[in-house]
Design an enzyme around this catalytic site. Structure first.
Site: not given
Ligand code: PGA
Length: 263
Positions: A67, A136, A138, A143
């Site tokens: 990313d 979380n 990810h 996400e």
């Protein structure tokens, strides 16, 4: 999933580095999927040391990063291209032309996403993909609510991720809230996936990944679908797993089998 629970973050980095060292010794022209964040830094140091000791070479290697922030050029110190140069590429014998990071400065980011998928395909696909995990759940910047079959695309970052990454930015400095990330489907296409997690802050995400349901609410749970996913975690990250004794038992049996087969 192969779940490897080790005593501390140094052992996690060493174990993870060894997987990549073996991969490069087996296939000199490997296509590596790489990750940023704090967790892989020690693994990269292990690879740099192995390269300097001539145990491995990167001269035929191609890399694809997961990313990049949208809106940052590769020369920006907070860009993931800059991070990769600093943490790995500048210290090994890699041809930088063979290192790919999603173009955060693309004029047409949507076209750039398809272009990135095409480049991965043209390279023959990713042999081994390194992953961290967010609190979380990810992976990359996928996400919660990311499609489990998603491909490389523009993703909006959650407030939790922006807050977690704020530590890298100066007060008042522009912090991107958009990214280009490989999709979960892109990650699942890698032949092997290695996820590293250390520290108590990751314990809930690891619990959801390993023992929770397959759900877009925890993107890393998609690794349950992968045929060769290895989770290398320390005791703190494993602390909320119900069945950790069983995973340790499996790993001990795996090690015995590998030793018997000389692997
Ligand atoms: P970290 O980030 O390694 O800095 O904890 C992991 C991630 O967000 O994927």
């Amino acid at each position: 999933m192969q779940i490897v629970i080790l005593k501390d973050s140094a052992s996690v980095a060493e174990y993870g580095a060894n997987i990549f060292i073996k991969q490069l010794q087996k296939k000199a022209d490997s296509v590596l999927g790489l990750a940023t964040g704090s967790t892989p830094v020690s693994l990269y140091q292990g690879l740099i040391a192995a390269n300097k000791a001539k145990q491995i070479s990167f001269n035929q290697v191609t890399t694809f990063n997961l990313d990049e922030y949208l809106g940052l050029e590769g020369t920006h110190p907070q860009s993931y291209r800059y991070f990769m140069n600093e943490q790995l590429f500048d210290h090994v014998d890699i041809d930088k032309a063979q290192t790919f990071v999603p173009p955060g400065d693309a004029e047409n980011p949507i076209a750039a996403c398809q272009g990135y998928e095409d480049q991965i395909k043209a390279a023959g696909g990713i042999d081994i993909q390194l992953l961290g995990i967010g609190r979380n759940g990810h992976i990359g910047f996928n996400e919660p609510s990311s499609g489990l079959m998603s491909r490389t695309r523009v993703k909006t970052l959650t407030k939790a991720t922006i807050d977690d990454n704020a530590r890298f930015f100066e007060a008042g400095e522009y912090q991107p809230h958009l990214s280009i990330t490989m999709g979960i489907g892109t990650i699942l296409d890698a032949k092997k996936v290695v996820l590293l997690a250390t520290g108590e802050a990751k314990a809930d995400a690891i619990k959801a990944t390993v023992e929770g349901a397959l759900t877009a609410a925890c993107p890393a749970s998609a690794l349950q679908l992968h045929q060769d996913a290895v989770l290398v975690i320390d005791e703190a990250a494993a602390s909320k797993l119900t069945d950790s004794d069983f995973y340790k038992h499996i790993e001990a049996e795996n090690q015995k089998l590998m030793a018997r087969l000389g692997l």
